[in-house]
Design a protein around this motif. Sequence first.
Motif, PDB file in Angstrom:
ATOM      1  N   LEU A 478       0.851  -1.186   0.000  1.00 35.39           N
ATOM      2  CA  LEU A 478       0.000   0.000   0.000  1.00 35.39           C
ATOM      3  C   LEU A 478       0.889   1.238   0.000  1.00 35.39           C
ATOM      4  N   LEU A 479       0.502   2.248  -0.749  1.00 37.94           N
ATOM      5  CA  LEU A 479       1.332   3.444  -0.889  1.00 37.94           C
ATOM      6  C   LEU A 479       0.488   4.714  -0.812  1.00 37.94           C
ATOM      7  N   GLY A 480       1.100   5.775  -0.294  1.00 34.65           N
ATOM      8  CA  GLY A 480       0.496   7.103  -0.391  1.00 34.65           C
ATOM      9  C   GLY A 480      -0.298   7.570   0.803  1.00 34.65           C
ATOM     10  N   GLY A 481      -0.232   6.865   1.938  1.00 37.83           N
ATOM     11  CA  GLY A 481      -0.927   7.338   3.129  1.00 37.83           C
ATOM     12  C   GLY A 481      -0.083   8.354   3.884  1.00 37.83           C
ATOM     13  N   GLY A 482      -0.639   8.894   4.953  1.00 35.67           N
ATOM     14  CA  GLY A 482       0.158   9.805   5.769  1.00 35.67           C
ATOM     15  C   GLY A 482      -0.675  10.769   6.583  1.00 35.67           C
ATOM     16  N   THR A 483      -0.056  11.344   7.602  1.00 36.02           N
ATOM     17  CA  THR A 483      -0.680  12.346   8.463  1.00 36.02           C
ATOM     18  C   THR A 483      -0.300  13.730   7.954  1.00 36.02           C
ATOM     19  N   LEU A 484      -1.297  14.545   7.640  1.00 40.21           N
ATOM     20  CA  LEU A 484      -1.067  15.866   7.072  1.00 40.21           C
ATOM     21  C   LEU A 484      -1.085  16.960   8.136  1.00 40.21           C
ATOM     22  N   GLY A 485      -1.747  16.688   9.260  1.00 32.13           N
ATOM     23  CA  GLY A 485      -1.797  17.657  10.349  1.00 32.13           C
ATOM     24  C   GLY A 485      -3.154  18.310  10.500  1.00 32.13           C
ATOM     25  N   ASN A 486      -3.422  18.776  11.729  1.00 26.08           N
ATOM     26  CA  ASN A 486      -4.661  19.497  12.062  1.00 26.08           C
ATOM     27  C   ASN A 486      -5.917  18.705  11.721  1.00 26.08           C
ATOM     28  N   GLY A 487      -5.863  17.392  11.963  1.00 30.49           N
ATOM     29  CA  GLY A 487      -7.031  16.545  11.734  1.00 30.49           C
ATOM     30  C   GLY A 487      -7.150  16.009  10.329  1.00 30.49           C
ATOM     31  N   GLU A 488      -6.193  16.291   9.492  1.00 28.69           N
ATOM     32  CA  GLU A 488      -6.230  15.814   8.108  1.00 28.69           C
ATOM     33  C   GLU A 488      -5.226  14.682   7.916  1.00 28.69           C
ATOM     34  N   GLY A 489      -5.662  13.670   7.199  1.00 29.88           N
ATOM     35  CA  GLY A 489      -4.779  12.553   6.876  1.00 29.88           C
ATOM     36  C   GLY A 489      -5.248  11.900   5.596  1.00 29.88           C
ATOM     37  N   ARG A 490      -4.531  10.902   5.162  1.00 27.12           N
ATOM     38  CA  ARG A 490      -4.929  10.189   3.948  1.00 27.12           C
ATOM     39  C   ARG A 490      -4.590   8.717   4.103  1.00 27.12           C
ATOM     40  N   PHE A 491      -5.392   7.898   3.452  1.00 26.86           N
ATOM     41  CA  PHE A 491      -5.196   6.460   3.526  1.00 26.86           C
ATOM     42  C   PHE A 491      -4.498   5.971   2.266  1.00 26.86           C
ATOM     43  N   ALA A 492      -3.684   4.954   2.450  1.00 30.76           N
ATOM     44  CA  ALA A 492      -2.865   4.444   1.358  1.00 30.76           C
ATOM     45  C   ALA A 492      -3.705   3.658   0.353  1.00 30.76           C
ATOM     46  N   ASP A 493      -3.253   3.663  -0.888  1.00 29.94           N
ATOM     47  CA  ASP A 493      -3.880   2.868  -1.945  1.00 29.94           C
ATOM     48  C   ASP A 493      -3.288   1.459  -1.946  1.00 29.94           C
ATOM     49  N   LYS A 494      -4.149   0.474  -2.193  1.00 29.76           N
ATOM     50  CA  LYS A 494      -3.661  -0.884  -2.399  1.00 29.76           C
ATOM     51  C   LYS A 494      -3.119  -0.959  -3.822  1.00 29.76           C
ATOM     52  N   VAL A 495      -1.826  -1.203  -3.947  1.00 26.33           N
ATOM     53  CA  VAL A 495      -1.184  -1.135  -5.260  1.00 26.33           C
ATOM     54  C   VAL A 495      -0.996  -2.510  -5.877  1.00 26.33           C
ATOM     55  N   ILE A 496      -0.456  -3.465  -5.111  1.00 24.21           N
ATOM     56  CA  ILE A 496      -0.147  -4.774  -5.700  1.00 24.21           C
ATOM     57  C   ILE A 496       0.108  -5.779  -4.586  1.00 24.21           C
ATOM     58  N   LYS A 497      -0.040  -7.060  -4.901  1.00 23.66           N
ATOM     59  CA  LYS A 497       0.224  -8.132  -3.946  1.00 23.66           C
ATOM     60  C   LYS A 497       1.431  -8.927  -4.426  1.00 23.66           C
ATOM     61  N   VAL A 498       2.392  -9.165  -3.530  1.00 24.10           N
ATOM     62  CA  VAL A 498       3.604  -9.900  -3.892  1.00 24.10           C
ATOM     63  C   VAL A 498       3.873 -10.981  -2.852  1.00 24.10           C
ATOM     64  N   PRO A 499       4.555 -12.075  -3.220  1.00 23.04           N
ATOM     65  CA  PRO A 499       4.974 -13.053  -2.215  1.00 23.04           C
ATOM     66  C   PRO A 499       5.814 -12.375  -1.133  1.00 23.04           C
ATOM     67  N   SER A 500       5.656 -12.813   0.130  1.00 24.76           N
ATOM     68  CA  SER A 500       6.325 -12.153   1.250  1.00 24.76           C
ATOM     69  C   SER A 500       7.836 -12.078   1.069  1.00 24.76           C
ATOM     70  N   LYS A 501       8.415 -13.126   0.534  1.00 23.06           N
ATOM     71  CA  LYS A 501       9.869 -13.149   0.396  1.00 23.06           C
ATOM     72  C   LYS A 501      10.374 -12.093  -0.597  1.00 23.06           C
ATOM     73  N   ARG A 502       9.459 -11.490  -1.346  1.00 18.28           N
ATOM     74  CA  ARG A 502       9.859 -10.437  -2.279  1.00 18.28           C
ATOM     75  C   ARG A 502       9.604  -9.040  -1.710  1.00 18.28           C
ATOM     76  N   GLY A 503       9.182  -8.985  -0.444  1.00 17.49           N
ATOM     77  CA  GLY A 503       8.959  -7.697   0.207  1.00 17.49           C
ATOM     78  C   GLY A 503      10.192  -6.806   0.243  1.00 17.49           C
ATOM     79  N   PRO A 504      11.368  -7.337   0.604  1.00 16.54           N
ATOM     80  CA  PRO A 504      12.568  -6.498   0.615  1.00 16.54           C
ATOM     81  C   PRO A 504      12.886  -5.892  -0.757  1.00 16.54           C
ATOM     82  N   GLN A 505      12.708  -6.686  -1.818  1.00 17.93           N
ATOM     83  CA  GLN A 505      12.981  -6.163  -3.145  1.00 17.93           C
ATOM     84  C   GLN A 505      11.973  -5.081  -3.529  1.00 17.93           C
ATOM     85  N   ALA A 506      10.727  -5.242  -3.079  1.00 19.44           N
ATOM     86  CA  ALA A 506       9.725  -4.200  -3.317  1.00 19.44           C
ATOM     87  C   ALA A 506      10.156  -2.895  -2.662  1.00 19.44           C
TER      88      ALA A 506
END
Length: 697
Positions: A478-506
């Motif tokens: 998931l990418l693109g989430g974050g806290t913007l401040g003063n009650g504003e934030g954003r939730f991450a987009d689900k981008v892709i699913k990969v085998p766990s062992k490929r997480g470091p390469q991602a």
Amino acid sequence: MQSFRTEIENPIVQQDIIDLEKKIRLFREGKADEEKFRSLRLARGVYGQRQAGVQMVRIKLPFGKVTSQQLQRIADVSDEYSTGRLHITTRQDIQIHHVSLDRTPELWAQLEKDDITLREACGNTVRNITASPTAGIDVKEPFDVSPYAHAAFQFFLRNPICQEMGRKFKISFSASEEDTALSYIHDLGFIAKIKDGQRGFKVMLGGGLGSQPRHADELFDFLEAEKIIPLIEGVLRVFDRHGERAKRMKARMKYLIKDIGKEAFMELVEEQQTALSKEAVSFDLEAFKTEPGLPKVEIPEVNIQDRKAYEEWKNTNVSAQKQQGLYAVGVRVPLGDFYTGAARKLADLIRDYAGNELRFTLRQDILIRHVREELLPFFYTALKELGLAEAGYNKTVDITACPGTDTCNLGIASSTGIADVLEDVLKEEYPQFVNGRDITIKISGCMNSCGQHNMAEIGFQGMSIKVGKAVAPALQVLLGGGTLGNGEGRFADKVIKVPSKRGPQALRLLLNDFETNATADEKFVNYYDRQGKTYFYDLLKDLSDTSTISEEDFVDWGHTQPYIQAVGVGECAGVVIDLIATLLFESEEKIDNARSAFERKNWADSIYHSYSSLVNSAKALLLSENLAANTQAGIIAQFDEFFVETGKIELSTSFREFVYQMNEHEPTEEFAKKYLEDAQLFLKRVDAYRTKEVQNV
């Protein structure tokens, strides 16, 4: 098991602990319904874990504040009843694991000797109230939110309005507009403000994470500080009465607000105003005074051989407080795990050389407060000896992760295993992210977001992926989430699913791309927006190709055997199935609670216990007819339809009017007495009807 008795001075706390011991004994003897017992122990911080026969115990620490003496007590309890490992949670609690159920009352009693509770750390209750760990020392804060968070904790602990809600309820207090307590993901979030010289809060309502995150709505841009407790009470009363109870996945307050809208919800809150407790709440500002009494000590001489490492630590882990000459020291705790030996020495350190206080943080770290500047070299060497002087506090390398498949019943994949590996990748290959740009990385072992993965700039969610007839551990990126401040934030987009062992390469691909193409001061979230989701999908899509999967990919991080998806029954405050006899017995208990509150002159508490008994008794009869409602308001309406309007149960008015008297009367002694008598008479009538029906079967 042997009967247990406690010597706790507070009679209410003592009775709580004795009741837990009694219920455990009845459960062991087969005299207590298993599902109802589960609900009770969860509300006492006792939580089933993945390993059979042992419990996780969650220690409730309001806004993460701990003194030296309390930390010593927690360490003693962990050594005696657990394994000596302490786990810091994202709600500023401490969890210990592998505890025998039979010993939990004794464990609780030991903690209470230093004013530490387990009560409502789990279950369908108000969970631990969190706050910015820098509250009281933050150079940007309008005022210290700690007294207000503490007052809310005290007011709602054991409060009858929030003991058996449809789901858990989360509250946070942020010290400044930076919103480091994440108001936008809470049921109620408060951000400190000053308007015309008066203290108050911006208020956010109805946020939450989980599989379907919802951004909180702004409720007030400014609410006077003295009005926050009545607001919370009104909101809790509405959630308790109208919140979903049958469909667990739809039972958080965010779904109720989504269904009926903020305006309709607040109209219901307004209807509660007459019934509110009207109890005067004082905020003990003196107890949280900003100038701590620091011990007068000689500065120990230390020899720092690696000055570069010290300067890096000082740059990332030390920050100036608003109190001149004092500093806060951040302690990075990988995965939130540390041990009792280090905890005891840390407790001695803050007692002898600082302000005798630390706070556990929402990023599963420790913040030591009130350290003199001249003592910083000594603190560095002392922490280094404990293995707690790693640089990168609140930086990219400071990864948040839930326990995952290590202990959690709901874990699908190993969140701690992949977090360990990603941290090594960052330290060995990307040292600039230890002391440079901060990209939040958060990992959860399932969709429930205990690791807050869907509000991170880079998030990973544990899941599984099918490869032919086999199943391999996987990660949703998931990418693109974050806290913007003063009650504003954003939730991450689900981008892709990969085998766990490929997480470091991602992670490597993402960081390499960011470093190559981002502008000098561009934040990751802005870079993500500029490039777009499809760009990152294309960047990572080769990693999702399962046609090239290897045998190693079927073994999860931290494991040696091939992956087996094994999800147990979760205990994240799930709704339980009630038996009719158990419900009627509980109605009697609620009347006893109402009577006890009445004797203590707590009129509002007595009234709410009586209300709970009325609804509980009605629910029992509805179940006897195979009728079920998913809210308390629904129970009241159905009881009228099937029992009052048909003449099966005779009342002088409708059941709705009978129950909702509480909304029409101030919480006085006279009304509390009458309402208690009404609840007693109603239970007798219901019990008589039920007895007659059973005899006629």
